[in-house]
Design a protein around this motif. Structure first.
Motif, PDB file in Angstrom:
ATOM      1  N   ARG A  99       0.838  -1.211   0.000  1.00 51.77           N
ATOM      2  CA  ARG A  99       0.000   0.000   0.000  1.00 51.77           C
ATOM      3  C   ARG A  99       0.867   1.253   0.000  1.00 51.77           C
ATOM      4  O   ARG A  99       0.571   2.231  -0.666  1.00 51.77           O
TER       5      ARG A  99
ATOM      6  N   LEU B 263      -2.804   4.894   3.796  1.00 51.98           N
ATOM      7  CA  LEU B 263      -3.933   3.972   3.698  1.00 51.98           C
ATOM      8  C   LEU B 263      -5.223   4.770   3.539  1.00 51.98           C
ATOM      9  O   LEU B 263      -5.421   5.781   4.222  1.00 51.98           O
TER      10      LEU B 263
ATOM     11  N   ASP C 126      -8.844   1.077   4.088  1.00 45.38           N
ATOM     12  CA  ASP C 126      -7.676   0.259   4.428  1.00 45.38           C
ATOM     13  C   ASP C 126      -7.232   0.412   5.880  1.00 45.38           C
ATOM     14  O   ASP C 126      -6.562  -0.464   6.425  1.00 45.38           O
TER      15      ASP C 126
ATOM     16  N   THR D 214      -9.015  -2.350   7.159  1.00 45.81           N
ATOM     17  CA  THR D 214      -8.441  -3.606   6.658  1.00 45.81           C
ATOM     18  C   THR D 214      -7.185  -3.965   7.440  1.00 45.81           C
ATOM     19  O   THR D 214      -6.945  -5.122   7.775  1.00 45.81           O
TER      20      THR D 214
END
Ligand SMILES: Nc1ncnc2c1ncn2[C@@H]1O[C@H](COP(=O)(O)OP(=O)(O)OP(=O)(O)O)[C@@H](O)[C@H]1O
Ligand SMILES: [Mg+2]
Lengths: 351, 223
Positions: A6, B100, B104, B107
């Protein structure tokens, strides 16, 4: 992996630049090691293709084939088996009508002996007459053809190319195989001289009255060979050290910049172990991506380079280079681990 | 047994002549099913108190007991586990991971702690209640201060902690949102038997509190 990916996705530019840097470093190291290995090979390819273990030379030749001559008298004292072969070497300039001059290494060999048997022909056939020669493929790359008549040095007489052989190089020059008689002619020697040296596939071979040395020592004594190798080794070594330091420093800075993020994660109770694995995964991803692109670029370069540029790759060497760079990545990521483990969540809270 | 108790906690920063006593013999209890409010002016030691209570900062002396467990007695790893599983932190600033998206952030919690978090519909309900359901694909940098604060609240509650420690959770919110957040914390205490601790200078939260402490120059008193 989740965090690692990410973050790379969100910070494309930053990570792109780091990958770019690793690509450049990798490319440079790969190309340089390819060149160095390629050059080293061109020194020895012909010798390696005979798969011999020992070479006997004149005692006063200082272990150098080109300085050695063995008289018939001395040669007669050495009993040859099917594992030995005479070898006469001399530098020549080859010329054919309408073709460029080529500097080459002439190697006189005996048609009944080992080296003659072991030489591999890629086109045409092996010489069967004294005026026939078998030449390295690079003659073909320079426009020479089967059947061409070649003069060697300024000597009278012409020699016909009857065959080509692949990768026959000695001291970075293409090899011309011919007879020992031709060698004598080119070296201005009488029939009192037998050869420059005797090659043997037996590791126990010892020629009486001559100096017998193992192949590895013989190769190291090739003119310029060890000097060239040492130079390249130093260059690659230094380059690797610089590459390692640069990559490690970049990854270190990258990690230090992320400390506030780590602090947030620590406050949320994310175990330090996850942060450490994330950091290492990320470093490995970057380095692997850089290595892959660098290897791709190297491959592209090799395909585009003219045939004359000596480039060849040696798997153990490449493996060591790749492993070294990977290790660097991990080390660079690991240096700040202590800082990650001790990051103070309160440090980022403010207020 | 209180969910969280601080006994004779002192916190001193600096040395010798620079010494500042930020917490002075603080005694505090938070009980499951109740909202405990700690009110004090800026610099009175609220954040210091809360981070010590949650185990991310250690006191100079005194003890902290979380669900009967003395924090001094457990390892750093166990403290991490406690923060992950039992304590939900809403920090005063910098609560979210910048790379993020809001989605997320949740998550990540699932990745690290696969069990015991809110289910999908409970999460959706929470996001709607806080008015941030539409922001799910935004990055923290794209949120306003108040939105960030509400996402931080949702993130802490998503872990379904037994104890919620909130530092100025309403600092950036308007009165209507303050009521929503106050009510949300109050309901959590009442309906889910959580222990809620809020430190703030926002008097608007007083109406949702079961007990109120005042903190002043590091001295804590129960009103
Ligand atoms: N690491 C530190 N080192 C030295 N002094 C500190 C440290 N952290 C906090 N302090 C001091 O402790 C006092 C209390 O700080 P704290 O952050 O707990 O206040 P606060 O009540 O949360 O204030 P605010 O309402 O502004 O958030 C302040 O005077 C601050 O300067
Ligand atoms: Mg504060």
């Amino acid at each position: 992996m989740f965090l690692a990916l990410r973050e790379i996705r969100h910070e494309k530019l930053r990570y792109g630049l780091i990958i770019g840097m690793i690509v450049l470093v990798t490319y440079l190291v790969f190309i340089l090691s390819g060149l160095s290995y390629g050059l080293a090979q061109q020194n020895t390819q012909a010798i390696s293709s005979w798969r011999v273990d020992r070479i006997a030379l004149n005692k006063d030749a200082n272990d150098s084939l080109s300085q050695s001559v063995i008289t018939k008298q001395a040669a007669d004292k050495v009993k040859l088996t099917s594992h030995e072969a005479y070898l006469g070497q001399t530098g020549v300039v080859a010329k054919a009508k309408g073709q460029v001059k080529l500097s080459a290494q002439f190697l006189g060999i005996d048609r009944d002996q080992l080296i003659y048997r072991r030489v591999k022909v890629t086109a045409g056939h092996k010489p069967t007459k004294a005026n026939q020669i078998l030449v390295d493929d690079s003659f073909k790359d320079n426009g020479y053809r089967l059947g061409d008549k070649v003069t060697l040095n300024a000597a009278d007489g012409q020699y016909r190319i009857v065959g080509f052989t692949h990768n026959a190089k000695l001291s970075v020059a293409p090899v011309i195989y011919g007879s020992l008689g031709t060698w004598r002619t080119l070296s201005h020697l009488t029939a009192d001289f037998q050869a420059s040296g005797i090659a043997s596939t037996r590791s126990t071979f010892k020629a009486q009255g001559l100096s017998t040395l193992p192949l590895s020592k013989f190769i190291n004594k090739l003119p310029g060979y060890s000097a060239q190798n040492t130079t390249f080794s130093f260059m690659i070594g230094f380059l690797m050290v610089i590459a390692m330091v640069v990559i490690a420093v970049f990854l270190y800075i990258l990690t230090m910049q992320k400390l506030p993020n780590y602090a947030v994660l620590r406050a949320q109770g994310i175990p330090a172990k996850i942060l450490v694995t994330t950091t290492i995964t990320q470093a490995l991803l970057l380095v692997v991506a850089g290595l892959a692109i660098g290897a791709g670029l190297t491959l592209g370069t090799v395909l585009l380079l003219p045939a004359g540029v000596p480039m060849s790759f040696n798997v153990p060497l490449l493996g060591a280079v790749t492993g070294g760079i990977l290790l660097t990545g991990v080390v660079g990521a690991l240096i700040p681990v202590k800082v990650i483990l001790n990051v103070d969540p309160v440090s980022v809270m403010g207020g | 047994m209180p969910a969280l108790a601080l006994q004779h906690v002192n916190k001193v920063f600096g040395h010798a002549t620079n010494e500042v006593t930020v917490l002075n013999d603080v005694n505090f209890e938070a009980v499951s099913g109740e909202v405990s409010l700690v009110i004090g002016p800026s610099g009175s030691g609220k954040s210091t108190f809360l981070t010590i209570a949650g185990g991310i900062q250690t006191p100079t002396s005194g003890s902290i007991v979380v669900q009967g467990q003395e924090l001094d007695d457990i390892s750093g790893k166990a403290r991490d586990a406690l923060r992950l599983n039992r304590i939900g932190f809403i920090l005063q600033a910098y609560n979210l991971v910048p790379y993020l998206t809001v989605r997320d952030q949740f998550t990540l919690v699932d990745r690290v702690k696969p069990k015991g978090n809110l289910n999908a519909s409970a999460l959706r309900h929470l996001l709607e209640q806080l008015g941030i359901a539409a922001l799910i694909d935004q990055y923290p940098a794209e949120l306003s201060g108040g939105q960030t604060q509400r996402v931080a609240i949702a993130r802490a509650l998503y872990q379904n902690p037994d104890i919620v420690l909130a530092d100025e959770p309403t600092a950036a919110l308007d009165s209507a949102r303050v009521k929503v957040v106050g009510q949300l914390l109050h309901d959590l205490a009442k309906e889910h038997n959580k222990a809620i601790v809020v430190v703030t200078h926002d008097l608007r939260l007083q109406e949702f509190a079961d007990r109120t402490y005042a903190i002043m120059d590091g001295q804590m008193t129960l009103n």
